[in-house]
Design a protein around this motif. Structure first.
Motif: not given
Ligand SMILES: *Cc1c(COP(=O)(O)O)cnc(C)c1O
Length: 388
Positions: A105, A237, A248-249
């Motif tokens: 995400s 996410s 990474r998805l």
């Molecule tokens: C962990 C986190 C994400 C990142 O998620 P990914 O899908 O691993 O890139 C996004 N926003 C917040 C607030 C997070 O803590």
């Protein structure tokens, strides 16, 4: 001869990274072989479930997956996301136009502003906030305006303040919230959607922690709010729900035009997601509720151990109702969050995150992540006992 290489103005304008000092101290402590308890990282310590790993292994062996993937993701993945979303939030999403898979995400959140923000456009960002939002808005040339969040308002911004801003292009929100662990109310979401429609701004909602909730209290998606699809894009996410941070998805969903803008940026940046990972994502979305309940129970148990332990030391802390963070007021005797984090590292070999790193309204707080075992949490409490 070496040429003179300078970073772009864009990079030079980025805010200084406040965690630098504490990161350096942490690396030094680890290099010295000290037994560090790391409550600093938002990455579950548990491995990805076996059925998901197996699904990846099988799919990786299939040569049809060894090619460039569709930019828009496998139709079967989008269809499964739609099924999941409907079951979880009772919201219907069109699989072709309202869902877009992402390389995590964070990737989508980083690219989205390039599709909708012009130089000098004003973007509202909460303070405190997850640090990844600000740079992406700045890369697009946007002007960040901070909207304070306060503990006294349960870390929810004041809608009257938001209403008073003029010519806003977008607002970024994140519930369940990192770092504060706050959960949005329906009233806040409805009020914000109403304002966005009235004043014509976009809502970017980051819902990475949608499934990490406690005591059965499921957080809402903003897309459950009437009218939200007119103004909102929401980022989801696989990372936290399924212990898949390294894979990474993720996906974006919501307003068609906003999805189309993101899609157009991404088509010019990447060439889709490895299909074997997408296949594993389909498997992940079908994971039985029991397995996800167990994840929630794991974090809830750890939460209770940490909260009860710290309360027994006289530290006043409220238990979070979602996310895997405890955002606590710094204990008596400390002057600020950075000093507290340094003392915890120097005197107790515990890494915690100073709240000021998330914005000036995070000052006076520290964030502790529940990403270590119960035994380590108990050990951390014992060490904290000695320094308070
Ligand atoms: C962990 C986190 C994400 C990142 O998620 P990914 O899908 O691993 O890139 C996004 N926003 C917040 C607030 C997070 O803590």
């Amino acid at each position: 001869m070496a040429i003179n290489i300078e970073f772009s103005d864009r990079l030079k304008e980025l805010p200084t990274y406040l965690f630098v000092e504490i990161d350096k101290a942490k690396r030094e402590a680890m290099a010295q072989g000290r037994d560090i308890i790391n409550l600093g990282i938002g990455d579950p310590d548990l491995p990805t479930h076996k059925h998901i790993v197996d699904s990846l292994c099988d799919a990786a062996k299939d040569p049809s997956n060894h090619h460039y993937a569709f930019d828009a993701g496998l139709p079967k993945l989008r269809a499964e996301i739609a099924v999941w979303f409907n079951k979880r939030f009772q919201v219907n999403l069109d699989t072709d136009t309202e869902i877009y898979p992402l390389i995590g995400s964070k990737e989508g959140i980083a690219h989205f502003p390039l599709g909708v923000i012009n130089p000098k456009d004003k973007v509202l960002l909460t303070d405190p906030a997850y640090p990844a939002y600000r740079p992406t808005i700045q890369f697009a040339g946007g002007k960040v305006i901070s909207v304070p969040m306060k503990a006294g308002n349960d870390w929810i911004p004041d809608l009257k303040k938001i209403e008073a801003y003029k010519d806003i292009k977008m607002m970024v929100i994140n519930y369940p919230n990192n770092p504060t662990a706050a959960v949005a109310t329906k009233e806040f979401y409805q009020g914000l959607v109403n304002l966005a429609r009235e004043k014509g701004f976009i809502i970017l909602s980051d819902m990475a922690y949608s499934e990490v909730y406690f005591e059965g209290k499921k957080p809402l998606s903003i897309l459950e709010i009437e009218g939200a699809k007119d103004v909102a894009i929401e980022f989801h996410s696989f990372s936290k729900t399924y212990y898949m941070t390294g894979w990474r998805l993720g996906w974006a969903c919501g307003n068609k035009k906003l999805i189309a803008a993101l899609a157009k940026v991404k088509t010019n940046c990447d060439s889709g997601i490895f299909q074997a990972i997408q296949t594993a994502g389909i498997t992940a979305l079908k994971t039985s509720d029991d397995v996800i309940d167990e994840m929630r129970q794991t974090f809830q148990d750890r939460r209770d151990y940490l909260i009860n332990g710290l309360r027994s030391l006289g530290w006043k802390i409220e238990p979070p109702m979602a996310s895997f963070y405890v955002f606590a007021k710094i204990p008596k005797g400390f002057n600020n969050s950075m000093e507290t984090a340094k003392a915890f590292l120097d005197k107790a070999d515990i890494v915690i995150t100073p709240g000021v790193g998330f914005g000036e309204n995070g000052e006076g707080y520290v964030r502790m992540a529940l990403t270590v075992s119960r035994e380590r949490i108990n050990e951390a409490v014992e060490r904290i006992r000695k320094i308070l």
